[in-house]
Motif scaffolding. Structure first.
Motif, short mmCIF file in Angstrom:
data_model
loop_
_atom_site.label_atom_id
_atom_site.label_comp_id
_atom_site.label_asym_id
_atom_site.label_seq_id
_atom_site.Cartn_x
_atom_site.Cartn_y
_atom_site.Cartn_z
N LEU A 23 31.23 -3.87 16.76
CA LEU A 23 30.77 -3.55 15.41
C LEU A 23 31.61 -2.47 14.76
O LEU A 23 32.17 -1.61 15.44
CB LEU A 23 29.32 -3.02 15.44
N ARG A 24 31.66 -2.52 13.44
CA ARG A 24 32.16 -1.41 12.62
C ARG A 24 30.93 -0.82 11.95
O ARG A 24 30.16 -1.53 11.30
CB ARG A 24 33.14 -1.92 11.56
N VAL A 25 30.73 0.49 12.12
CA VAL A 25 29.57 1.17 11.57
C VAL A 25 30.06 2.29 10.66
O VAL A 25 30.87 3.11 11.07
CB VAL A 25 28.67 1.77 12.68
N ARG A 26 29.57 2.29 9.41
CA ARG A 26 29.87 3.36 8.46
C ARG A 26 28.57 3.97 8.00
O ARG A 26 27.61 3.25 7.72
CB ARG A 26 30.58 2.80 7.22
N VAL B 151 34.34 10.66 1.57
CA VAL B 151 34.73 9.37 2.15
C VAL B 151 34.21 9.23 3.58
O VAL B 151 33.86 10.20 4.23
CB VAL B 151 36.27 9.22 2.16
N HIS B 152 34.18 7.98 4.05
CA HIS B 152 33.86 7.68 5.44
C HIS B 152 35.16 7.85 6.23
O HIS B 152 36.04 7.01 6.13
CB HIS B 152 33.35 6.26 5.60
N ILE B 153 35.27 8.93 7.00
CA ILE B 153 36.50 9.14 7.75
C ILE B 153 36.43 8.39 9.07
O ILE B 153 35.38 8.27 9.68
CB ILE B 153 36.82 10.64 7.96
N LYS B 154 37.57 7.84 9.46
CA LYS B 154 37.66 7.09 10.71
C LYS B 154 37.71 8.08 11.85
O LYS B 154 38.59 8.94 11.90
CB LYS B 154 38.91 6.21 10.71
N PRO C 265 23.54 4.58 9.57
CA PRO C 265 24.43 3.57 9.00
C PRO C 265 24.10 3.16 7.58
O PRO C 265 22.95 3.03 7.20
CB PRO C 265 24.27 2.37 9.93
N ARG C 266 25.16 2.98 6.81
CA ARG C 266 25.09 2.38 5.48
C ARG C 266 25.57 0.94 5.59
O ARG C 266 25.08 0.05 4.91
CB ARG C 266 25.96 3.15 4.51
N ASP C 267 26.57 0.72 6.45
CA ASP C 267 27.14 -0.62 6.69
C ASP C 267 27.24 -0.85 8.19
O ASP C 267 27.69 0.03 8.92
CB ASP C 267 28.56 -0.73 6.12
N VAL D 118 33.00 17.39 6.32
CA VAL D 118 32.87 15.96 6.60
C VAL D 118 31.39 15.61 6.54
O VAL D 118 30.56 16.33 7.09
CB VAL D 118 33.43 15.63 8.00
N ALA D 119 31.05 14.51 5.88
CA ALA D 119 29.65 14.10 5.80
C ALA D 119 29.44 12.64 6.18
O ALA D 119 28.32 12.24 6.51
CB ALA D 119 29.11 14.32 4.39
N ARG D 120 30.50 11.83 6.15
CA ARG D 120 30.39 10.40 6.43
C ARG D 120 31.48 9.99 7.41
O ARG D 120 32.57 10.55 7.41
CB ARG D 120 30.55 9.60 5.14
N ALA D 121 31.18 8.97 8.23
CA ALA D 121 32.15 8.54 9.24
C ALA D 121 32.12 7.03 9.42
O ALA D 121 31.15 6.36 9.04
CB ALA D 121 31.88 9.22 10.57
#
Length: 156
Positions: free
Chosen positions: A105-108, A7-10, A122-124, A36-39
């Protein structure tokens, strides 16, 4: 495998930039013994450097600046990247349009290491119009760290 890996952790910048790299394939990082791999980060764009192949920008969340690199042409993406974590060139071009100095911005995306520094691929990239989103993100980061991210791993 730890479920946080999926998951993308905050995270706040201070938490993201202090992750410990794990030399695995695909690359991952460790926080309190968890993979952790995504944020996901939320903050204001304070730097923007547009090149032919990529857009490099910094997102400041009040605790530090998170470097982000958005690849603009799909053919330049790393051949080892999975398609579910990298936007196509067209999508990346549209996302780059919202990256303006002073915007919230929100960056995931994937957490990556480049030349010894952590950054987000970034993916999003989403423009946030409500300034309260940043404070809400801070509160969610603190809550999630306390309730999920920083808990000891269950014994096997």
């Amino acid at each position: 495998m730890d479920s946080l890996h999926l998951v993308h952790i905050k995270l706040l910048a201070t938490g993201l930039l202090t992750l410990t790299p794990r030399h695995t394939s695909p690359p991952s990082f460790v926080r309190c013994g968890r993979t952790v791999a995504r944020a996901e980060v939320v903050g204001v764009v304070v730097s923007r450097d547009h090149m032919e192949k990529f857009l490099r920008f910094l997102v400041d969340d009040g605790t530090g600046c998170v470097p982000c690199v958005l690849w603009l042409n799909h053919q330049y993406l790393n051949a080892n990247s999975s398609s579910d974590s990298d936007p196509t060139g067209e999508m990346a071009s549209k996302m780059s349009e919202v990256v303006r100095l002073g915007t919230l911005l929100r960056v995931r995306g994937r957490i990556v290491m480049y030349r010894g520094a952590i950054q987000i691929a970034p993916r999003d990239v989403v423009l946030e119009e409500d300034p309260n989103v940043e404070v809400l993100h801070w509160l969610q980061c603190v809550h999630m760290a306390k309730e999920c991210y920083d808990l000891p791993l269950p014994s096997a």
